[in-house]
Design a protein around this motif. Structure first.
Motif, PDB file in Angstrom:
ATOM      1  N   ALA A 146       0.828  -1.206   0.000  1.00  0.00           N
ATOM      2  CA  ALA A 146       0.000   0.000   0.000  1.00  0.00           C
ATOM      3  C   ALA A 146       0.859   1.251   0.000  1.00  0.00           C
ATOM      4  O   ALA A 146       0.517   2.255  -0.639  1.00  0.00           O
ATOM      5  CB  ALA A 146      -0.943  -0.010   1.196  1.00  0.00           C
ATOM      6  N   ALA A 147       1.981   1.232   0.720  1.00  0.00           N
ATOM      7  CA  ALA A 147       2.848   2.400   0.775  1.00  0.00           C
ATOM      8  C   ALA A 147       3.360   2.766  -0.613  1.00  0.00           C
ATOM      9  O   ALA A 147       3.333   3.935  -1.024  1.00  0.00           O
ATOM     10  CB  ALA A 147       4.016   2.140   1.723  1.00  0.00           C
ATOM     11  N   VAL A 148       3.822   1.763  -1.360  1.00  0.00           N
ATOM     12  CA  VAL A 148       4.318   2.012  -2.711  1.00  0.00           C
ATOM     13  C   VAL A 148       3.170   2.443  -3.616  1.00  0.00           C
ATOM     14  O   VAL A 148       3.293   3.393  -4.409  1.00  0.00           O
ATOM     15  CB  VAL A 148       5.026   0.761  -3.261  1.00  0.00           C
ATOM     16  N   GLU A 149       2.042   1.758  -3.509  1.00  0.00           N
ATOM     17  CA  GLU A 149       0.872   2.089  -4.325  1.00  0.00           C
ATOM     18  C   GLU A 149       0.392   3.516  -4.042  1.00  0.00           C
ATOM     19  O   GLU A 149       0.062   4.269  -4.970  1.00  0.00           O
ATOM     20  CB  GLU A 149      -0.252   1.089  -4.040  1.00  0.00           C
ATOM     21  N   MET A 150       0.374   3.915  -2.780  1.00  0.00           N
ATOM     22  CA  MET A 150      -0.086   5.252  -2.430  1.00  0.00           C
ATOM     23  C   MET A 150       0.853   6.321  -2.979  1.00  0.00           C
ATOM     24  O   MET A 150       0.415   7.390  -3.416  1.00  0.00           O
ATOM     25  CB  MET A 150      -0.251   5.365  -0.917  1.00  0.00           C
ATOM     26  N   GLY A 151       2.150   6.039  -2.979  1.00  0.00           N
ATOM     27  CA  GLY A 151       3.082   6.975  -3.590  1.00  0.00           C
ATOM     28  C   GLY A 151       2.828   7.129  -5.073  1.00  0.00           C
ATOM     29  O   GLY A 151       2.862   8.242  -5.620  1.00  0.00           O
ATOM     30  N   ALA A 152       2.540   6.015  -5.742  1.00  0.00           N
ATOM     31  CA  ALA A 152       2.235   6.066  -7.171  1.00  0.00           C
ATOM     32  C   ALA A 152       0.946   6.832  -7.436  1.00  0.00           C
ATOM     33  O   ALA A 152       0.834   7.583  -8.413  1.00  0.00           O
ATOM     34  CB  ALA A 152       2.133   4.643  -7.723  1.00  0.00           C
ATOM     35  N   ILE A 153      -0.039   6.666  -6.553  1.00  0.00           N
ATOM     36  CA  ILE A 153      -1.311   7.379  -6.713  1.00  0.00           C
ATOM     37  C   ILE A 153      -1.106   8.883  -6.559  1.00  0.00           C
ATOM     38  O   ILE A 153      -1.579   9.682  -7.376  1.00  0.00           O
ATOM     39  CB  ILE A 153      -2.343   6.867  -5.685  1.00  0.00           C
ATOM     40  N   VAL A 154      -0.398   9.275  -5.496  1.00  0.00           N
ATOM     41  CA  VAL A 154      -0.128  10.702  -5.280  1.00  0.00           C
ATOM     42  C   VAL A 154       0.658  11.281  -6.453  1.00  0.00           C
ATOM     43  O   VAL A 154       0.435  12.423  -6.872  1.00  0.00           O
ATOM     44  CB  VAL A 154       0.638  10.918  -3.958  1.00  0.00           C
ATOM     45  N   GLY A 155       1.571  10.489  -7.011  1.00  0.00           N
ATOM     46  CA  GLY A 155       2.393  10.960  -8.119  1.00  0.00           C
ATOM     47  C   GLY A 155       1.715  10.930  -9.469  1.00  0.00           C
ATOM     48  O   GLY A 155       2.278  11.429 -10.450  1.00  0.00           O
ATOM     49  N   GLY A 156       0.510  10.336  -9.542  1.00  0.00           N
ATOM     50  CA  GLY A 156      -0.200  10.273 -10.812  1.00  0.00           C
ATOM     51  C   GLY A 156       0.412   9.300 -11.799  1.00  0.00           C
ATOM     52  O   GLY A 156       0.371   9.523 -13.023  1.00  0.00           O
ATOM     53  N   ALA A 157       0.965   8.192 -11.330  1.00  0.00           N
ATOM     54  CA  ALA A 157       1.604   7.204 -12.205  1.00  0.00           C
ATOM     55  C   ALA A 157       0.580   6.557 -13.130  1.00  0.00           C
ATOM     56  O   ALA A 157      -0.585   6.368 -12.768  1.00  0.00           O
ATOM     57  CB  ALA A 157       2.290   6.137 -11.364  1.00  0.00           C
ATOM     58  N   GLY A 158       1.025   6.175 -14.322  1.00  0.00           N
ATOM     59  CA  GLY A 158       0.179   5.484 -15.277  1.00  0.00           C
ATOM     60  C   GLY A 158       0.004   4.022 -14.919  1.00  0.00           C
ATOM     61  O   GLY A 158       0.674   3.491 -14.029  1.00  0.00           O
ATOM     62  N   SER A 159      -0.875   3.337 -15.639  1.00  0.00           N
ATOM     63  CA  SER A 159      -1.232   1.958 -15.292  1.00  0.00           C
ATOM     64  C   SER A 159      -0.051   1.000 -15.429  1.00  0.00           C
ATOM     65  O   SER A 159       0.134   0.115 -14.590  1.00  0.00           O
ATOM     66  CB  SER A 159      -2.401   1.480 -16.163  1.00  0.00           C
ATOM     67  N   ARG A 160       0.765   1.142 -16.463  1.00  0.00           N
ATOM     68  CA  ARG A 160       1.895   0.224 -16.646  1.00  0.00           C
ATOM     69  C   ARG A 160       2.921   0.415 -15.537  1.00  0.00           C
ATOM     70  O   ARG A 160       3.472  -0.567 -15.018  1.00  0.00           O
ATOM     71  CB  ARG A 160       2.544   0.444 -18.017  1.00  0.00           C
ATOM     72  N   ALA A 161       3.180   1.651 -15.190  1.00  0.00           N
ATOM     73  CA  ALA A 161       4.124   1.914 -14.098  1.00  0.00           C
ATOM     74  C   ALA A 161       3.598   1.348 -12.790  1.00  0.00           C
ATOM     75  O   ALA A 161       4.355   0.755 -12.010  1.00  0.00           O
ATOM     76  CB  ALA A 161       4.361   3.414 -13.975  1.00  0.00           C
ATOM     77  N   ARG A 162       2.306   1.496 -12.561  1.00  0.00           N
ATOM     78  CA  ARG A 162       1.732   0.988 -11.317  1.00  0.00           C
ATOM     79  C   ARG A 162       1.771  -0.536 -11.266  1.00  0.00           C
ATOM     80  O   ARG A 162       1.972  -1.126 -10.198  1.00  0.00           O
ATOM     81  CB  ARG A 162       0.308   1.519 -11.137  1.00  0.00           C
ATOM     82  N   GLN A 163       1.597  -1.199 -12.403  1.00  0.00           N
ATOM     83  CA  GLN A 163       1.701  -2.662 -12.423  1.00  0.00           C
ATOM     84  C   GLN A 163       3.111  -3.101 -12.049  1.00  0.00           C
ATOM     85  O   GLN A 163       3.295  -4.053 -11.277  1.00  0.00           O
ATOM     86  CB  GLN A 163       1.331  -3.188 -13.804  1.00  0.00           C
ATOM     87  N   ALA A 164       4.121  -2.430 -12.585  1.00  0.00           N
ATOM     88  CA  ALA A 164       5.509  -2.777 -12.257  1.00  0.00           C
ATOM     89  C   ALA A 164       5.784  -2.521 -10.778  1.00  0.00           C
ATOM     90  O   ALA A 164       6.442  -3.327 -10.103  1.00  0.00           O
ATOM     91  CB  ALA A 164       6.466  -1.965 -13.122  1.00  0.00           C
ATOM     92  N   LEU A 165       5.252  -1.434 -10.247  1.00  0.00           N
ATOM     93  CA  LEU A 165       5.477  -1.117  -8.835  1.00  0.00           C
ATOM     94  C   LEU A 165       4.761  -2.111  -7.929  1.00  0.00           C
ATOM     95  O   LEU A 165       5.238  -2.405  -6.828  1.00  0.00           O
ATOM     96  CB  LEU A 165       5.019   0.304  -8.539  1.00  0.00           C
ATOM     97  N   ARG A 166       3.620  -2.628  -8.375  1.00  0.00           N
ATOM     98  CA  ARG A 166       2.934  -3.661  -7.571  1.00  0.00           C
ATOM     99  C   ARG A 166       3.786  -4.915  -7.488  1.00  0.00           C
ATOM    100  O   ARG A 166       3.877  -5.554  -6.438  1.00  0.00           O
ATOM    101  CB  ARG A 166       1.572  -3.983  -8.175  1.00  0.00           C
ATOM    102  N   ARG A 167       4.413  -5.311  -8.612  1.00  0.00           N
ATOM    103  CA  ARG A 167       5.295  -6.493  -8.580  1.00  0.00           C
ATOM    104  C   ARG A 167       6.464  -6.246  -7.642  1.00  0.00           C
ATOM    105  O   ARG A 167       6.847  -7.129  -6.862  1.00  0.00           O
ATOM    106  CB  ARG A 167       5.801  -6.811  -9.997  1.00  0.00           C
ATOM    107  N   TYR A 168       7.029  -5.064  -7.731  1.00  0.00           N
ATOM    108  CA  TYR A 168       8.124  -4.697  -6.829  1.00  0.00           C
ATOM    109  C   TYR A 168       7.678  -4.781  -5.374  1.00  0.00           C
ATOM    110  O   TYR A 168       8.344  -5.404  -4.533  1.00  0.00           O
ATOM    111  CB  TYR A 168       8.592  -3.280  -7.158  1.00  0.00           C
ATOM    112  N   ALA A 169       6.554  -4.160  -5.066  1.00  0.00           N
ATOM    113  CA  ALA A 169       6.106  -4.061  -3.680  1.00  0.00           C
ATOM    114  C   ALA A 169       5.713  -5.415  -3.119  1.00  0.00           C
ATOM    115  O   ALA A 169       5.898  -5.678  -1.925  1.00  0.00           O
ATOM    116  CB  ALA A 169       4.932  -3.080  -3.583  1.00  0.00           C
ATOM    117  N   ARG A 170       5.155  -6.277  -3.962  1.00  0.00           N
ATOM    118  CA  ARG A 170       4.776  -7.612  -3.482  1.00  0.00           C
ATOM    119  C   ARG A 170       6.022  -8.392  -3.053  1.00  0.00           C
ATOM    120  O   ARG A 170       6.031  -9.030  -1.993  1.00  0.00           O
ATOM    121  CB  ARG A 170       4.019  -8.355  -4.587  1.00  0.00           C
ATOM    122  N   ALA A 171       7.065  -8.330  -3.865  1.00  0.00           N
ATOM    123  CA  ALA A 171       8.312  -9.012  -3.503  1.00  0.00           C
ATOM    124  C   ALA A 171       8.950  -8.353  -2.287  1.00  0.00           C
ATOM    125  O   ALA A 171       9.475  -9.033  -1.396  1.00  0.00           O
ATOM    126  CB  ALA A 171       9.276  -9.000  -4.691  1.00  0.00           C
TER     127      ALA A 171
END
Length: 306
Positions: free
Chosen positions: A199-224
């Motif tokens: 959630a911390a990584v996802e929330m940063g992406a949301i605040v930053g206005g990241a696009g869907s592809r970037a958010r998918q990559a960040l979800r993989r990162y954050a899950r690991a």
């Protein structure tokens, strides 16, 4: 950049977060409040000020910066998730849960105060988190704030942290049932610990206005990253010194907790930690230098000693 890229960011976030939490947890009643009971706010301040890695706020800020979001907004979102994390630690330490006497080298809240105060301090921190996220200090767009609230609520609730804690209690054999296998342990830990880190990584992406592809990559990162954090925590409990870790160690084995250390031993858990670190950094391969703080965050999690 080297490991210091995240160390420096985390130190800066910790300094700013401490000052912001000091103001957020002021003993004086705020607009719309009738009073702040002295014992309750004292317990909340005891729990939240003067310690902690501030990992989750740092992840929010690091992810937001990747997309150009600076200033107080990402930090305020980080404070919200830190309040939820703080509440979870208070409640996890209670006699009905993990029954811990030490946290960060100090008596836990129910020991320093009492159980009722500890429960209420956790409750108040949880609601303060969502009050903070609803503020326009986090973001000017109400739709963004709603998405942040939903993200944190899901991570903290039934299908996330709270549900993971229930699975953890069940894994101790409190309610009967079969022993957990690898997949069960991974799911339980992904909910109990990983969900808030994701959630911390996802929330940063949301605040930053990241696009869907970037958010998918960040979800993989954050899950690991979330799983790596829990494996590192399990290894600290198995091998760490209480004086360094800041809490009693060896409790997982004594309680019969289901961990990868229990199933595969220390060597197997260390191999899994290495794999997860590689998975986390690999998920960021599509980003440039702007993602270096998140890459070094994965190395920080793997190497931490407390």
């Amino acid at each position: 950049m080297q490991q210091s890229s995240f160390d420096d960011l985390r130190a800066d976030v910790a300094r700013r977060a401490e000052a912001a939490l000091e103001a957020l947890l002021s003993p004086q009643a705020q607009p719309g409040e009738l009073a702040r009971p002295a014992r309750l706010i004292e317990a909340m301040r005891y729990a939240m000020l003067g310690g902690g890695k501030r990992l989750r706020p740092a992840l929010v800020v690091a992810a937001a910066r990747m997309f150009g979001a600076e200033g107080d907004g990402p930090l305020a979102a980080g404070l919200a998730i830190e309040c939820v994390h703080g509440y979870s630690l208070i409640h996890d330490d209670l006699p009905a849960m993990d029954d811990d006497d030490l946290r960060r080298g100090r008596p836990t809240i129910h020991r320093a105060f009492d159980e009722a105060t500890a429960i209420l301090a956790g409750d108040a921190l949880q609601t303060l988190a969502f009050e903070t996220l609803a503020s326009d200090r986090v973001h000017a767009d109400p739709a963004v704030r709603v998405e942040l609230v939903v993200t944190l609520a899901r991570a903290a609730g039934l299908g996330g942290m709270a549900g993971g804690q229930m699975l953890d209690l069940a894994a101790e054999g409190r309610f009967g049932g079969a022993a957990l296998v690898d997949a069960d342990i991974s799911r339980m830990q992904a909910m109990k610990t990983g969900a808030l880190i994701e959630a911390a990584v996802e929330m940063g992406a949301i605040v930053g206005g990241a696009g869907s592809r970037a958010r998918q990559a960040l979800r993989r990162y954050a899950r690991a990253l979330g799983e790596a954090f829990q494996v590192a925590d399990d290894l600290l409990d198995a091998e760490g010194a209480a004086a360094v870790v800041g809490k009693k160690t060896g409790k997982d084995a004594a309680a019969g907790k289901a961990t990868l250390v229990a199933v595969h031993g220390v060597a197997g858990a260390r191999r899994r930690l290495e794999t997860l670190t590689e998975e986390a950094t690999g998920a960021l391969s599509g980003f440039g230098d702007e993602a270096e703080p998140l890459r070094s965050a994965a190395r920080f999690v793997a190497a931490r000693d407390r």
